[in-house]
Design an enzyme around this catalytic site. Sequence first.
Site, PDB file in Angstrom:
ATOM      1  CG  HIS A 107      -2.188  -0.798   0.972  1.00 39.09           C
ATOM      2  ND1 HIS A 107      -2.253  -2.157   1.207  1.00 39.09           N
ATOM      3  CD2 HIS A 107      -3.410  -0.437   0.514  1.00 39.09           C
ATOM      4  CE1 HIS A 107      -3.465  -2.594   0.899  1.00 39.09           C
ATOM      5  NE2 HIS A 107      -4.185  -1.576   0.478  1.00 39.09           N
ATOM      6  N   GLY A 108       2.064   1.210   0.453  1.00 42.85           N
ATOM      7  CA  GLY A 108       2.850   2.432   0.418  1.00 42.85           C
ATOM      8  C   GLY A 108       4.202   2.296   1.072  1.00 42.85           C
TER       9      GLY A 108
END
Length: 466
Positions: A320-321
């Site tokens: 996700h990041g």
Amino acid sequence: MVFSSIIFLFVYLPIVLVVMKTSPLKLRNLFLFLLSLVFYGWGEPFYIVLLLISTVVDYINGYFVYKYRDQKKIAKRFVLFSIVFNLGLLGFFKYYDFIISSLNGIGFELLQPLGLALPIGISFYTFQTMSYPIDIYRGQAEAQKSMVSFGAYVAMFPQLIAGPIVRYRDIAEQLVKRDETMDKFTQGIQRFMIGLSKKVLLANNIGLVFETIKSASSSQMSILTMWLGIIAYGFQIYFDFSGYSDMAIGLGKMFGFELLENFNYPYISKSITEFWRRWHISLGSWFRDYVYIPLGGNRCSQLVNMRNILVVWLLTGLWHGASWNFILWGLYFGILLMIEKLFLLRRLQKAPAIVQHTYTIILVLISWVIFAFEDLGVLKESFRILFGFANVPFINDYFIYLIRNNFVLLIVLIISATPLFKMIYQKYIEGKKLEWITPILILGGLILCTAFIVDASYNPFLYFRF
């Protein structure tokens, strides 16, 4: 280019529909490929090169895996090359600066961050292309003979930017032959408008509430104000992402494709385990099939199974990041899922439904705090406010002002997060043969969404940054 923009709705999409519906059947994959490249390169043409390189590399890998399918050792080398290449590509553009900055922060100042912009959709299309040679190696798919058709699969603009993650084996037959009927086209328009309405009318408006609270001064803050902000963010990310998925599925139907569902009313879940069966389904199934099961899944000792869950959720957070808060977010859910699997889920199922729902919603809202704030200092302060450890009141006039101005919106959001509207439509419109109302609803939705888009200064897609 985003789906919720005037240029997409009234220029790009009409042109694509005309070209696709008037072109010969044998050329439609070619036109879909080329038009998808235009869509992808609209904002940053340079990164088309990365997309094309990834496409060509995995097309070749798939070819050789299939060619040497009876010689597993040779075929496996091409699978490994695909994995290393795709993860290397993703790692360099998404995680290089994060790793270097983290090392610099603890005194290892060997290199400097490059400040590279993250190619949009790279987390999605690298997972898609990587699954192609793996599925061929497992005997779950055959090699695609046409590079153009494979390119159309990878670059297909409805799902290119933010999913759902479409695996080749799920769409292989549709690349060769698909039903492009008027009934499916109509279903596609209806589904697209549902997604557009979710995004423009719901996600954007509640997102403004979150941004307002996020930027509020300390004198405006209270415990309930912060909780309202996190509830607003929880609604924003759900209607933003599920709205995009609805639009992607709808666009797919317009071109004859059946894309898999990505959300199934996750906020009605009664456990965290159920929540993740309903939220971002394509990502969860990807990690299950390509990471969790190869590690041994649950067909192993309890200790190894717990390790497998933790590895999957560490990777899910990283996916996700490139930030520590996402790693914490992934580990948070991994620990919760381990606890449920070990003992809590059995006990939870014996509790009243209201207890199960409350337990799930509170834990999910806490997760959105971790997800929303990349700055760990801000994250820590947010938790202090939420749980009454900061010097702020429980309730104040600012909270009452926000509730009063957004009460109707919040009620609509709560109802829309459940299947209630769908049930009403099926019972009172489809059930009573009143389908003529549907075009009126679609047209009304389009007019309303267009008015909001023209007037809006806030129109982000949250998952574009992943």
